[in-house]
Scaffold this motif. Structure first.
Motif: not given
Length: 285
Positions: A171-173, A193-201, A208-213, A263-268
């Motif tokens: 579980x990576x954030x 940024x693309x590399x992280x997106x590619x890891x999702x799914x 993989x989750x991302x905390x948005x601005x 706090x994070x968003x996930x997947x799409x």
């Protein structure tokens, strides 16, 4: 995300459970032979108690007595215990300034011995998701010889290979703020940024989750961490890394990680955030 069931056991607790079963001993019998309580044996096998190196030696001697002695297995369980704990108290290990690849190798062994790795980095992309260019830019300030830089890059990329193994859950954030610190060129950061997106799914056991601005926060987190099951936490400072194995310390970081997950968003949703970050960098090229 925090309510996902954990699967499997960490390597150390799993091996000790298998050795006890192979020896035909109950937890009560094993405890009596080793001089431990039955509950201690159970906690160790559940991954809730990190045994000391001496504890592991005693258990190995009990389980591998007589004709069942296997020196290779004994060495392995002792090595895992040595890597992940330091006498059941917080341990600070100074990084070798000239050989950071050695510390990366130690982290790789700890990760390989875990069933669930949780990683969070608020101001830098977590090491498990860094591109090679990002890694090289990150380590450039240390002024290491080229061969040491290459060794560090290889060691970190080797750790990342575990994501595709399916042997453990991750579980990576990461955060948009981390991607806002530019290491390398703008094109490098767009690729990151693309590399992280590619890891999702891409990997069934990696989340993989991302905390948005602008994400609402109920607390401020001062640093990142890596949590290995319910047994150990690693976090770094400017010149050292702490490994915590006290159960109350680990429980505190598990609670923090749960808060960060919320706090994070996930997947799409995470992919959309990362796509916008990449677009902003490319628009500025």
């Amino acid at each position: 995300m925090s309510d996902r069931p954990r699967e499997g056991k960490d390597e150390l607790s799993r091996i000790l459970h298998e050795l006890r079963s192979a020896a035909g001993l109950s937890t009560r019998q094993a405890g009596a032979a080793a001089g431990f309580s039955q509950s201690k044996i159970s906690r160790i096998e559940q991954g809730r108690n990190v045994p000391t190196e001496d504890d592991v030696v005693v258990l190995a001697d009990v389980y591998l007595a007589g004709e069942r002695v296997d020196p290779a297995v004994r060495r392995r369980v002792v090595e895992v215990a040595r890597d992940i704990r330091g006498e059941h108290r917080p341990v600070v290990m100074a990084r070798s300034k000239g050989r950071p690849d050695v510390f990366q190798a130690r982290l790789a062994r700890i990760e390989a011995a875990s069933a669930h790795v949780r990683s969070f980095a608020p101001t830098a992309v977590t090491g498990l998701l860094q591109t090679e260019n990002y890694i090289r830019s990150l380590i450039a300030e240390r002024g290491l010889p080229a061969d040491r830089v290459d060794a560090f890059v290889r060691a970190r990329l080797h750790r990342q290979a575990g994501l595709a193994s399916g042997d453990r859950q991750y579980t990576i954030i990461t955060t948009c703020a981390a991607l806002g610190w530019r290491l390398g060129s703008r094109a490098d950061m767009a690729d990151q940024a693309d590399h992280i997106a590619d890891a999702i799914g891409s990997y069934p056991t990696v989340h993989v989750g991302v905390i948005p601005w602008g994400a609402p926060a109920d607390r401020l987190v001062l640093h990142g961490w890596d949590i290995y099951d319910e047994r150990a936490v690693c976090y770094g400072t400017a010149d050292a890394t702490a490994i915590l194995t006290e159960p109350r310390d680990v429980a505190r970081y598990l609670e923090l990680h749960t808060s960060v997950e919320k706090m994070a968003v996930w997947e799409d949703d995470a992919r959309n955030v990362l796509s916008k970050v990449a677009d902003r960098y490319r628009a500025a090229i």
